[in-house]
Scaffold this motif. Structure first.
Motif, short mmCIF file in Angstrom:
data_model
loop_
_atom_site.label_atom_id
_atom_site.label_comp_id
_atom_site.label_asym_id
_atom_site.label_seq_id
_atom_site.Cartn_x
_atom_site.Cartn_y
_atom_site.Cartn_z
N GLY A 144 0.77 -1.24 0.00
CA GLY A 144 0.00 0.00 0.00
C GLY A 144 0.80 1.28 0.00
O GLY A 144 0.29 2.34 0.35
N GLY A 145 2.06 1.21 -0.36
CA GLY A 145 2.88 2.43 -0.38
C GLY A 145 3.22 2.96 1.00
O GLY A 145 3.67 4.11 1.13
N ALA A 146 3.03 2.15 2.04
CA ALA A 146 3.29 2.61 3.41
C ALA A 146 4.78 2.74 3.66
O ALA A 146 5.58 1.92 3.20
N ASN A 147 5.16 3.77 4.40
CA ASN A 147 6.57 3.97 4.75
C ASN A 147 6.96 3.11 5.95
O ASN A 147 6.16 2.93 6.88
N SER A 148 8.18 2.61 5.93
CA SER A 148 8.71 1.85 7.06
C SER A 148 10.23 1.87 6.98
O SER A 148 10.80 2.19 5.93
N VAL A 149 10.88 1.54 8.10
CA VAL A 149 12.34 1.49 8.12
C VAL A 149 12.79 0.19 7.47
O VAL A 149 12.36 -0.89 7.86
N ALA A 150 13.64 0.30 6.46
CA ALA A 150 14.08 -0.87 5.72
C ALA A 150 15.01 -1.73 6.56
O ALA A 150 15.72 -1.22 7.44
N PRO A 151 15.02 -3.04 6.33
CA PRO A 151 15.94 -3.94 7.06
C PRO A 151 17.39 -3.49 6.85
O PRO A 151 17.79 -3.10 5.76
N GLY A 152 18.16 -3.56 7.92
CA GLY A 152 19.55 -3.15 7.84
C GLY A 152 19.79 -1.72 8.28
O GLY A 152 20.94 -1.29 8.40
N TYR A 153 18.72 -0.98 8.51
CA TYR A 153 18.82 0.41 8.97
C TYR A 153 18.17 0.55 10.34
O TYR A 153 17.18 -0.13 10.64
N THR A 154 18.71 1.43 11.17
CA THR A 154 18.13 1.67 12.49
C THR A 154 17.11 2.79 12.42
O THR A 154 17.02 3.51 11.41
N LYS A 155 16.36 2.95 13.48
CA LYS A 155 15.41 4.06 13.56
C LYS A 155 16.13 5.40 13.53
O LYS A 155 15.61 6.38 12.97
N GLY A 156 17.33 5.43 14.11
CA GLY A 156 18.12 6.65 14.05
C GLY A 156 18.52 6.99 12.62
O GLY A 156 18.51 8.17 12.23
N ASP A 157 18.89 5.96 11.84
CA ASP A 157 19.22 6.19 10.43
C ASP A 157 18.02 6.78 9.70
O ASP A 157 18.16 7.73 8.91
N ALA A 158 16.86 6.20 9.94
CA ALA A 158 15.65 6.64 9.25
C ALA A 158 15.28 8.07 9.65
O ALA A 158 14.92 8.88 8.80
N LEU A 159 15.38 8.35 10.94
CA LEU A 159 15.05 9.70 11.42
C LEU A 159 15.99 10.73 10.81
O LEU A 159 15.56 11.79 10.34
N GLY A 160 17.27 10.41 10.78
CA GLY A 160 18.24 11.32 10.18
C GLY A 160 17.98 11.55 8.70
O GLY A 160 18.08 12.68 8.21
N ALA A 161 17.63 10.48 7.99
CA ALA A 161 17.34 10.60 6.56
C ALA A 161 16.13 11.50 6.32
O ALA A 161 16.12 12.31 5.39
N GLU A 162 15.12 11.37 7.16
CA GLU A 162 13.91 12.19 7.00
C GLU A 162 14.18 13.65 7.36
O GLU A 162 13.65 14.56 6.71
N ILE A 163 15.02 13.88 8.37
CA ILE A 163 15.35 15.26 8.76
C ILE A 163 16.10 15.95 7.64
O ILE A 163 15.74 17.05 7.20
N VAL A 164 17.16 15.31 7.15
CA VAL A 164 17.98 15.94 6.11
C VAL A 164 17.20 16.07 4.80
O VAL A 164 17.27 17.10 4.13
N GLY A 165 16.44 15.03 4.46
CA GLY A 165 15.65 15.08 3.22
C GLY A 165 14.63 16.21 3.24
O GLY A 165 14.47 16.93 2.23
N THR A 166 13.96 16.39 4.37
CA THR A 166 12.97 17.47 4.46
C THR A 166 13.65 18.83 4.50
O THR A 166 13.12 19.81 3.97
N PHE A 167 14.83 18.89 5.12
CA PHE A 167 15.58 20.15 5.11
C PHE A 167 15.88 20.57 3.67
O PHE A 167 15.69 21.73 3.30
N VAL A 168 16.31 19.63 2.85
CA VAL A 168 16.61 19.94 1.44
C VAL A 168 15.36 20.47 0.75
O VAL A 168 15.41 21.48 0.04
#
Length: 285
Positions: free
Chosen positions: A162-186
């Motif tokens: 269903g197009g739902a977002n989730s943290v991919a295997p091999g990544y931590t929640k911290g990785d995901a949070l950081g990616a979303e922060i920097v991506g939204t900043f851009v």
């Protein structure tokens, strides 16, 4: 040689009205617009206020409809080479933002994203009343967009996530949070830069081109972060998919897709207003 030097001198001074970008001479007539009031009661009795909210609803509806179908199309293919792949998904998100911002910018500002609305609220570009209304309409549009996809293709929708977002295997929640922060900043920093009123006054082409860099920023961020979180940078997009999919996969890490984008938007607003524009330090604002 003297004649040639004279020609060069005349050519260099032919267009004397042109000034180097960003000079005081070019900006001397610019006046910083006053900050939007926190609450503006007159908006609630204005048709343009509700028309803008409807535009945000429809734009977010279309955004979810097209992008979720694209994600599902890639996931149902036997391999990436048999579909548009990650690049195609990124183009779908970026291209839809480009088209929808172009269509709605003159009506609502073309936010289509609660994080963008939040960033502009912090910069006092719109009232709290309008910001809350936009966020509600964006979330409703996202829910309806995902709902229509499920209504048309219920079984594939549930099987393909269903197009739902989730943290991919091999990544931590911290990785995901950081990616979303920097991506939204851009994204939000690009929005501020592309719609800067001072640049618009100085360079007449900026408002016309604004949807292009915004859409391109979305495209690039998706290329970088799809492998990590599926890329949200838009809380409404994540909420709509999570509600309609309604499985643990969509809810387990859902907080990341609100906290990350809102932090990224806040940082972008502070950076643009305080560092780039230095607005708090200007005595003539």
């Amino acid at each position: 040689m003297e004649g040639k030097e004279e020609d060069v001198h005349l050519g260099a001074n032919k267009f004397t009205e042109r000034q180097p970008l960003g000079t005081a001479a070019q900006d001397r007539d610019y006046k910083e617009p006053p900050p939007a009031p926190l609450f503006e009661a007159s908006e609630l009795s204005s048709w343009s206020f509700y028309r803008a909210g409807i535009a945000e609803f429809v734009a977010t509806f279309l955004f979810l409809y097209v992008t979720i179908l694209t994600v599902m199309g890639v996931k149902r293919s036997p391999n990436m080479c048999a579909s548009v792949g990650i690049q195609g998904i990124a183009w779908a998100f970026g291209g839809m933002i480009f088209a929808l911002v172009y269509c709605t910018a003159g009506i609502s500002g073309g936010h289509i994203n609660p994080a963008v609305t939040f960033g502009l609220l912090l910069a006092r570009k719109l009232s709290l009343t309008r910001a809350l209304f936009y966020i509600v309409m964006q979330c409703l549009g996202a829910i309806c967009g995902a709902g229509v996809v499920k209504g048309f293709q219920k079984t594939p929708y549930e099987v393909l996530g269903g197009g739902a977002n989730s943290v991919a295997p091999g990544y931590t929640k911290g990785d995901a949070l950081g990616a979303e922060i920097v991506g939204t900043f851009v994204l939000v920093y690009t929005v501020f830069s592309a719609t800067d009123a001072k640049r618009s006054a100085r360079d007449s082409h900026v408002p016309i081109l604004a949807p292009l860099p915004i859409g391109f920023a979305v495209f690039l961020v998706h290329l970088a972060t799809i492998p990590i979180t599926g890329t949200s940078i838009n809380p409404a997009r994540s909420l709509g998919a999570a509600i309609i999919y309604n499985r643990d996969q969509g809810w387990n890490d859902h907080w990341i897709f609100w906290v990350g984008p809102f932090i990224g938007a806040a940082l972008a607003a502070i950076y643009h207003q305080v560092v780039i524009r230095a607005i708090p330090f200007k005595s003539n604002c």
